[in-house]
Design a protein around this motif. Structure first.
Motif, mmCIF file in Angstrom:
data_model
loop_
_atom_site.group_PDB
_atom_site.id
_atom_site.type_symbol
_atom_site.label_atom_id
_atom_site.label_comp_id
_atom_site.label_asym_id
_atom_site.label_seq_id
_atom_site.Cartn_x
_atom_site.Cartn_y
_atom_site.Cartn_z
ATOM 1 N N GLN A 52 44.761 -103.382 88.771
ATOM 2 C CA GLN A 52 44.786 -104.677 89.454
ATOM 3 C C GLN A 52 45.233 -105.751 88.477
ATOM 4 O O GLN A 52 44.659 -105.904 87.407
ATOM 5 C CB GLN A 52 43.391 -104.989 89.996
ATOM 6 C CG GLN A 52 43.242 -106.332 90.665
ATOM 7 C CD GLN A 52 41.808 -106.591 91.108
ATOM 8 O OE1 GLN A 52 40.945 -105.717 91.003
ATOM 9 N NE2 GLN A 52 41.542 -107.799 91.577
ATOM 10 N N GLN A 87 48.804 -112.519 96.050
ATOM 11 C CA GLN A 87 47.904 -112.975 94.999
ATOM 12 C C GLN A 87 47.732 -111.915 93.904
ATOM 13 O O GLN A 87 47.678 -112.239 92.721
ATOM 14 C CB GLN A 87 46.518 -113.310 95.586
ATOM 15 C CG GLN A 87 46.531 -114.409 96.617
ATOM 16 C CD GLN A 87 46.921 -115.746 96.058
ATOM 17 O OE1 GLN A 87 46.582 -116.074 94.919
ATOM 18 N NE2 GLN A 87 47.643 -116.539 96.831
ATOM 19 N N THR A 88 47.658 -110.667 94.332
ATOM 20 C CA THR A 88 47.329 -109.570 93.412
ATOM 21 C C THR A 88 48.356 -108.459 93.530
ATOM 22 O O THR A 88 48.851 -108.160 94.617
ATOM 23 C CB THR A 88 45.933 -109.000 93.741
ATOM 24 O OG1 THR A 88 44.971 -110.049 93.656
ATOM 25 C CG2 THR A 88 45.546 -107.898 92.764
ATOM 26 N N LEU A 89 48.684 -107.876 92.386
ATOM 27 C CA LEU A 89 49.550 -106.700 92.350
ATOM 28 C C LEU A 89 48.663 -105.485 92.111
ATOM 29 O O LEU A 89 47.915 -105.425 91.135
ATOM 30 C CB LEU A 89 50.580 -106.823 91.229
ATOM 31 C CG LEU A 89 51.563 -105.666 91.120
ATOM 32 C CD1 LEU A 89 52.539 -105.676 92.279
ATOM 33 C CD2 LEU A 89 52.318 -105.704 89.802
ATOM 34 N N TRP A 90 48.743 -104.521 93.030
ATOM 35 C CA TRP A 90 47.930 -103.315 92.971
ATOM 36 C C TRP A 90 48.805 -102.103 92.691
ATOM 37 O O TRP A 90 49.872 -101.947 93.289
ATOM 38 C CB TRP A 90 47.208 -103.080 94.301
ATOM 39 C CG TRP A 90 46.375 -104.211 94.801
ATOM 40 C CD1 TRP A 90 46.774 -105.241 95.614
ATOM 41 C CD2 TRP A 90 44.985 -104.429 94.542
ATOM 42 N NE1 TRP A 90 45.716 -106.077 95.873
ATOM 43 C CE2 TRP A 90 44.604 -105.604 95.236
ATOM 44 C CE3 TRP A 90 44.018 -103.731 93.803
ATOM 45 C CZ2 TRP A 90 43.312 -106.097 95.203
ATOM 46 C CZ3 TRP A 90 42.727 -104.227 93.760
ATOM 47 C CH2 TRP A 90 42.385 -105.393 94.456
ATOM 48 N N GLN A 122 49.235 -111.387 90.408
ATOM 49 C CA GLN A 122 50.639 -111.216 90.773
ATOM 50 C C GLN A 122 51.543 -112.203 90.038
ATOM 51 O O GLN A 122 52.633 -111.843 89.605
ATOM 52 C CB GLN A 122 50.798 -111.380 92.284
ATOM 53 C CG GLN A 122 52.194 -111.076 92.802
ATOM 54 C CD GLN A 122 52.238 -110.984 94.307
ATOM 55 O OE1 GLN A 122 51.302 -110.476 94.925
ATOM 56 N NE2 GLN A 122 53.294 -111.475 94.911
ATOM 57 N N ALA A 151 52.046 -105.728 96.484
ATOM 58 C CA ALA A 151 51.887 -107.134 96.122
ATOM 59 C C ALA A 151 51.486 -107.881 97.382
ATOM 60 O O ALA A 151 52.230 -107.902 98.362
ATOM 61 C CB ALA A 151 53.188 -107.702 95.565
ATOM 62 N N ASP A 152 50.274 -108.471 97.389
ATOM 63 C CA ASP A 152 49.753 -109.100 98.605
ATOM 64 C C ASP A 152 49.893 -110.619 98.606
ATOM 65 O O ASP A 152 49.390 -111.300 99.494
ATOM 66 C CB ASP A 152 48.295 -108.708 98.826
ATOM 67 C CG ASP A 152 47.362 -109.179 97.706
ATOM 68 O OD1 ASP A 152 47.772 -110.029 96.891
ATOM 69 O OD2 ASP A 152 46.213 -108.689 97.650
ATOM 70 N N LEU A 159 54.803 -110.470 87.874
ATOM 71 C CA LEU A 159 56.165 -110.405 88.400
ATOM 72 C C LEU A 159 57.140 -111.255 87.602
ATOM 73 O O LEU A 159 57.756 -110.779 86.679
ATOM 74 C CB LEU A 159 56.169 -110.790 89.884
ATOM 75 C CG LEU A 159 55.384 -109.828 90.774
ATOM 76 C CD1 LEU A 159 55.539 -110.207 92.234
ATOM 77 C CD2 LEU A 159 55.818 -108.394 90.562
ATOM 78 N N SER A 164 60.166 -111.805 96.109
ATOM 79 C CA SER A 164 59.332 -112.906 95.652
ATOM 80 C C SER A 164 59.998 -114.267 95.805
ATOM 81 O O SER A 164 59.397 -115.215 96.292
ATOM 82 C CB SER A 164 58.929 -112.682 94.186
ATOM 83 O OG SER A 164 58.155 -111.516 94.070
ATOM 84 N N ASN A 222 56.830 -113.130 98.287
ATOM 85 C CA ASN A 222 55.694 -112.647 97.499
ATOM 86 C C ASN A 222 54.940 -111.443 98.037
ATOM 87 O O ASN A 222 53.861 -111.136 97.543
ATOM 88 C CB ASN A 222 54.687 -113.779 97.255
ATOM 89 C CG ASN A 222 55.277 -114.918 96.467
ATOM 90 O OD1 ASN A 222 56.117 -114.706 95.599
ATOM 91 N ND2 ASN A 222 54.862 -116.133 96.784
ATOM 92 N N ARG A 223 55.492 -110.728 99.016
ATOM 93 C CA ARG A 223 54.785 -109.544 99.502
ATOM 94 C C ARG A 223 55.736 -108.343 99.575
ATOM 95 O O ARG A 223 56.820 -108.454 100.136
ATOM 96 C CB ARG A 223 54.162 -109.805 100.880
ATOM 97 C CG ARG A 223 52.995 -110.770 100.825
ATOM 98 C CD ARG A 223 52.555 -111.202 102.217
ATOM 99 N NE ARG A 223 51.353 -112.019 102.160
ATOM 100 C CZ ARG A 223 51.346 -113.327 101.856
ATOM 101 N NH1 ARG A 223 52.492 -113.942 101.604
ATOM 102 N NH2 ARG A 223 50.207 -113.988 101.810
#
Length: 210
Positions: A101, A87-90, A104, A84-85, A108, A118, A68-69
């Motif tokens: 923002q 939790q959130t895709l920036w 995520q 992708a951190d 995805l 992922s 997931n990152r």
């Protein structure tokens, strides 16, 4: 260029039948928890209104940490960052000074990012994609991944390996746009600095939540 960047998240490619692609994909999923590489990307839009197909090229760097990152940093011809951190895709467009923002989990799903970073293992991939060997091409072994859900803009993805090393993505979306990504100098299980996948919108940037 924003459209070029987001093809990584919503695209597809063509393929048909090979030898060791699936075995290489399984080895990559099992043996690569992190990775980094340089990349080049060529996006070809289908002919429209009698005009010839249009091609755009870009390049940059890529890093991932399963699950997931991941981070794509576009350096040429325009600067953009996708992070992708977990939790959130920036998505940060430097020229526009704009940050998009998104949650995520919603962004995805069945995307090429799931193939790269992922999904934790091959069984998780098989829940989202139909996977099959595709013919060897350009000295690589290929896997054709077709999303099981038909609602998204991603139609199919070919994943190319040189032995067990990830070397390429060949993506085709439902609009007929093709995105070819070639990875150079891929280092798997690389040590990545703390904070690699953290993103903070720059001061003054316009933040759009979707």
């Amino acid at each position: 260029m924003k459209k070029i960047a987001t093809t990584i998240l919503i695209a597809v490619a063509a393929g048909a039948a090979s030898a060791d692609g699936l075995k290489n994909l399984e080895s990559f999923m099992k043996g690569s928890q992190t990775g980094k590489a340089e990349f080049t990307q060529t996006v070809t839009s289908p002919p429209k209104d009698g005009q010839a197909a249009r091609t755009k090229q870009s390049s940059g760097s890529f890093e991932f940490q399963r699950p997931n990152r991941f981070k794509f940093v576009y350096k040429k011809p325009f600067e953009q960052t996708i992070v992708a951190d977990g939790q959130t895709l920036w998505l940060y467009d430097v020229d526009l000074n704009q940050v998009t923002q998104r949650a995520q989990a919603q962004a995805l799903g069945t995307t090429p990012a799931a193939l790269l970073a992922s999904a934790p293992d091959l069984s998780a991939l098989k829940a989202e994609f139909t996977l099959e060997n595709a013919p060897d091409q350009d000295g690589l072994q290929w896997v054709l991944a077709t999303p099981k859900t038909k609602e998204g803009q991603l139609k199919s993805v070919r994943v190319g390996f040189a032995s067990e090393q990830l070397a390429a993505l060949d993506i085709l979306d439902s609009f007929g746009q093709r995105s070819q990504i070639r990875f150079n100098g891929m280092q798997t299980n690389a040590s990545l600095p703390a904070g690699t996948f953290q993103f903070k919108p720059p001061a003054g940037a316009d933040v759009v939540k979707q």
